[in-house]
Design a protein around this motif. Structure first.
Motif, PDB file in Angstrom:
ATOM      1  N   ASP A 179       0.846  -1.186   0.000  1.00 27.43           N
ATOM      2  CA  ASP A 179       0.000   0.000   0.000  1.00 27.43           C
ATOM      3  C   ASP A 179       0.887   1.243   0.000  1.00 27.43           C
ATOM      4  N   GLU A 180       0.298   2.378  -0.264  1.00 24.91           N
ATOM      5  CA  GLU A 180       1.071   3.613  -0.457  1.00 24.91           C
ATOM      6  C   GLU A 180       1.899   3.963   0.764  1.00 24.91           C
ATOM      7  N   ALA A 181       1.345   3.791   1.962  1.00 24.26           N
ATOM      8  CA  ALA A 181       2.071   4.136   3.191  1.00 24.26           C
ATOM      9  C   ALA A 181       3.272   3.209   3.388  1.00 24.26           C
ATOM     10  N   SER A 182       3.082   1.908   3.136  1.00 22.60           N
ATOM     11  CA  SER A 182       4.183   0.957   3.299  1.00 22.60           C
ATOM     12  C   SER A 182       5.281   1.209   2.283  1.00 22.60           C
ATOM     13  N   ALA A 183       4.884   1.521   1.048  1.00 24.20           N
ATOM     14  CA  ALA A 183       5.875   1.816   0.015  1.00 24.20           C
ATOM     15  C   ALA A 183       6.680   3.062   0.369  1.00 24.20           C
ATOM     16  N   ALA A 184       5.999   4.070   0.897  1.00 28.38           N
ATOM     17  CA  ALA A 184       6.690   5.304   1.287  1.00 28.38           C
ATOM     18  C   ALA A 184       7.669   5.048   2.417  1.00 28.38           C
ATOM     19  N   ALA A 185       7.279   4.208   3.379  1.00 33.25           N
ATOM     20  CA  ALA A 185       8.163   3.884   4.505  1.00 33.25           C
ATOM     21  C   ALA A 185       9.390   3.123   4.024  1.00 33.25           C
ATOM     22  N   PHE A 186       9.172   2.242   3.045  1.00 33.50           N
ATOM     23  CA  PHE A 186      10.296   1.489   2.498  1.00 33.50           C
ATOM     24  C   PHE A 186      11.301   2.421   1.831  1.00 33.50           C
ATOM     25  N   ALA A 244      11.710   5.524   2.341  1.00 39.98           N
ATOM     26  CA  ALA A 244      12.255   6.484   3.309  1.00 39.98           C
ATOM     27  C   ALA A 244      13.531   5.979   3.982  1.00 39.98           C
ATOM     28  N   GLN A 245      13.828   4.690   3.852  1.00 37.53           N
ATOM     29  CA  GLN A 245      15.095   4.173   4.378  1.00 37.53           C
ATOM     30  C   GLN A 245      16.294   4.741   3.621  1.00 37.53           C
ATOM     31  N   ASN A 248      15.704   9.247  -0.841  1.00 31.42           N
ATOM     32  CA  ASN A 248      14.237   9.152  -0.785  1.00 31.42           C
ATOM     33  C   ASN A 248      13.617   8.800  -2.135  1.00 31.42           C
ATOM     34  N   ARG A 249      14.260   7.872  -2.825  1.00 29.76           N
ATOM     35  CA  ARG A 249      13.700   7.398  -4.090  1.00 29.76           C
ATOM     36  C   ARG A 249      14.317   6.060  -4.450  1.00 29.76           C
ATOM     37  N   VAL A 250      13.715   5.430  -5.436  1.00 27.91           N
ATOM     38  CA  VAL A 250      14.215   4.181  -5.992  1.00 27.91           C
ATOM     39  C   VAL A 250      15.141   4.498  -7.169  1.00 27.91           C
ATOM     40  N   ARG A 271      21.332   4.268   1.926  1.00 27.82           N
ATOM     41  CA  ARG A 271      20.742   3.451   2.987  1.00 27.82           C
ATOM     42  C   ARG A 271      21.811   2.935   3.944  1.00 27.82           C
ATOM     43  N   VAL A 272      22.942   2.557   3.396  1.00 30.20           N
ATOM     44  CA  VAL A 272      24.024   1.993   4.209  1.00 30.20           C
ATOM     45  C   VAL A 272      25.230   2.923   4.101  1.00 30.20           C
ATOM     46  N   PHE A 273      25.699   3.424   5.210  1.00 34.58           N
ATOM     47  CA  PHE A 273      26.918   4.225   5.223  1.00 34.58           C
ATOM     48  C   PHE A 273      28.011   3.392   5.890  1.00 34.58           C
TER      49      PHE A 273
END
Length: 251
Positions: free
Chosen positions: A200-207, A209-210, A214-216, A248-250
């Motif tokens: 769903d849109e909220a879950s995709a946004a949370a994913f 946001a890692q 802030n994008r794919v 995502r990973v530093f």
């Protein structure tokens, strides 16, 4: 400075996972730079499409079959007139908590994501020794550095193993051949379609946001990292792990 449009002129590169996603994008960039390509995947129809785009040699290969890999590498060297580059880009995902993960599924994921790169390198390195600009790039994953969620034990183990394998490989093949690893973040590919577009849109946004950006990613953005490590611009880089992951990973 090397002309970008000719930076791979004369190079002969064996590329797994070439039929789609990051592998296809990598093939396009390398071909644009003048490389001759051996395109390797189990998906023969997809390979033929990529070959029409890049002029590459089509080598359908089941990467779970070690003997098939040996034949494929030998055919690539014969048809390209030698090998001086390898990209191990093929990979498969896996999900399920550890108590739901069958031994067969574990074996499948490790066979393609970790054992196949070993078999490719085992066959290719003797053919690459003595070549100028020899370079191996293994495509792991940011999950191999930092798992994103539960249910990724097989995938994370295979990709973490590939990172360690690459670091050790650099010692084995130097100084004549460089070996490096790319750890992609999430990109728009057939492999990630379920993850990116079934939520769903909220879950995709949370994913998303890692990721600091802030994008794919587009697959070509990952492919550019692979191309850099293959190129002469990275001539003093070996044993390295390059995160192309939008932050995502530093490490």
């Amino acid at each position: 400075m090397t002309d970008r449009n000719q930076r791979f002129a004369g190079r002969r590169i064996y590329l797994t996972g070439a039929a789609s996603g990051i592998g296809r994008a990598t093939a396009q960039i390398l071909a644009q730079g003048g490389a001759k390509l051996a395109l390797v995947d189990v998906n023969e129809a997809g390979l033929k499409i990529v070959a029409s785009e890049t002029g590459g040699v089509v080598l359908p290969t089941d990467l779970r079959d070690g003997a098939a890999i040996d034949r494929s590498v030998a055919q690539a060297a014969e048809q390209l007139g030698g090998l001086d580059g390898v990209v191990n880009c093929a990979g498969v995902p896996s999900g399920g908590l550890i108590d739901q993960l069958s031994p067969d599924e574990w074996d499948r994921v490790v066979a393609i994501n970790l054992t196949a790169p070993y078999r490719v390198c085992h066959a290719a390195v003797p053919l690459m020794r003595g070549e100028a600009n020899g370079s191996i790039v293994n495509v792991a994953s940011g999950v191999g550095l930092l798992p994103t969620a539960a249910g990724a034990t097989a995938y994370a183990a295979s990709k973490g193993g590939l990172i360690a394998f690459t670091r050790a490989l650099a010692k084995d093949v130097g100084p004549s051949i460089r070996a490096n690893c790319v750890c992609p973040g999430v990109a728009e590919t057939p492999m990630t379609e379920r993850i990116l577009h079934s939520q769903d849109e909220a879950s995709a946004a949370a994913f998303v946001a890692q990721y600091t950006l802030n994008r794919v990613a587009d697959a070509a953005e990952i492919a550019e990292g692979i191309a850099f490590l293959l190129s002469h611009e990275a001539s003093f880089v070996t044993g390295s792990t390059l995160s192309v992951d939008g932050g995502r990973v530093f490490h």
